[in-house]
Design an enzyme around this catalytic site. Structure first.
Site, short mmCIF file in Angstrom:
data_model
loop_
_atom_site.label_atom_id
_atom_site.label_comp_id
_atom_site.label_asym_id
_atom_site.label_seq_id
_atom_site.Cartn_x
_atom_site.Cartn_y
_atom_site.Cartn_z
N ASP A 1 -1.60 -0.91 6.03
CA ASP A 1 -1.72 -0.21 7.31
C ASP A 1 -3.16 -0.01 7.75
OD1 ASP A 1 -2.22 3.22 6.86
OD2 ASP A 1 -2.08 1.83 5.18
N ASP B 1 0.87 -1.15 0.00
CA ASP B 1 0.00 0.00 0.00
C ASP B 1 0.93 1.23 0.00
OD1 ASP B 1 -2.48 1.53 0.46
OD2 ASP B 1 -1.61 1.89 2.43
N ASP C 1 -0.08 5.17 1.02
CA ASP C 1 -0.31 6.12 2.12
C ASP C 1 -0.35 5.39 3.46
OD1 ASP C 1 -1.51 8.91 0.74
OD2 ASP C 1 -1.73 7.10 -0.45
#
Length: 225
Positions: free
Chosen positions: A173, A8, A10
């Site tokens: 995250d 991922d 961000d």
């Protein structure tokens, strides 16, 4: 067949919250509402997307302040424009990112990015951060008609990079990343150094990463060399 590590963007590779919050606040200030979001206290909201930030800000204005019809759509377009022009002012890679990427590549692993950031913005940001050439493929929110947690963007990232889904895993995250990995039938490692920190352990990922220094060994364990 080489193994593939999919990231991922961000909140995983880089802390982008400062620039995202700044873009949202620019929209609020344009309406005379002031900076409604705090760059530190509201960092977690930033990783849920532009519209989530706008709605969080709107929820903080007084009941006597009425927004015109279509305000969210108008502000979202302004947010993307502002963000695209100031995409890497405050954004920084998390400690150890580049070293981990280099070690993964040296071990023979393929690297890819699967993000819910629009593809064009993701391309710009990765280039600004100097790491775009590390990744064999990039799939963004608008690359396909669907986005994470639908497993198809993840599978597209792996296959576009030249890998096989069965020999891959995701580093993320958020709960979205956890759900994406489950839907794709792969393992997920969630980072403990983002805004939610160790709280992500509640999602029962196959691994939690305290630091990117731990990722090369994890990849060897899960994918071999």
């Amino acid at each position: 067949m080489a193994g593939t590590v999919v990231f991922d963007l961000d909140g995983t590779l880089a802390d982008t919250s400062g620039d995202l919050i700044a873009a949202a606040n620019a929209c609020f200030e344009g309406r005379g509402l002031g900076p409604l979001l705090d760059p530190v206290g509201d960092a977690l909201i930033a990783f849920h997307g532009g519209r989530a930030m706008l709605r969080a800000g709107y929820a903080r204005i007084g009941a006597d302040t009425l927004l015109p019809p279509g305000a969210e759509d108008d502000d979202y377009a302004r947010l993307l424009d502002h963000y695209g022009q100031r995409i890497a002012v405050h954004t920084r890679l998390y400690p150890g990112t580049e070293d981990a990427l280099d070690k993964l590549a040296a071990a023979g692993h393929i690297l890819a990015v699967c993000t819910n950031k629009p593809e064009g913005l993701a391309e710009i940001l990765l280039r600004e951060l100097g790491i775009r050439d590390r990744f064999a493929a990039l799939i963004g929110a608008d690359t396909l008609p669907v986005r994470k947690p639908d497993p198809r963007p993840y599978a597209a990232a792996v296959r576009s990079a030249g890998g096989e889904v069965t020999r891959s895993f995701l580093v993320g995250d958020t709960e979205t990343d956890r759900k994406t990995a489950a839907a794709a039938g792969v393992k997920v490692a969630l980072v403990a150094f983002g805004p939610e920190g160790e709280g992500l352990a509640r999602l029962a990922p196959e691994a939690m990463l305290a630091h990117f220094d731990d990722l090369p060994d994890l990849a060897e364990d899960w994918l071999g060399r």
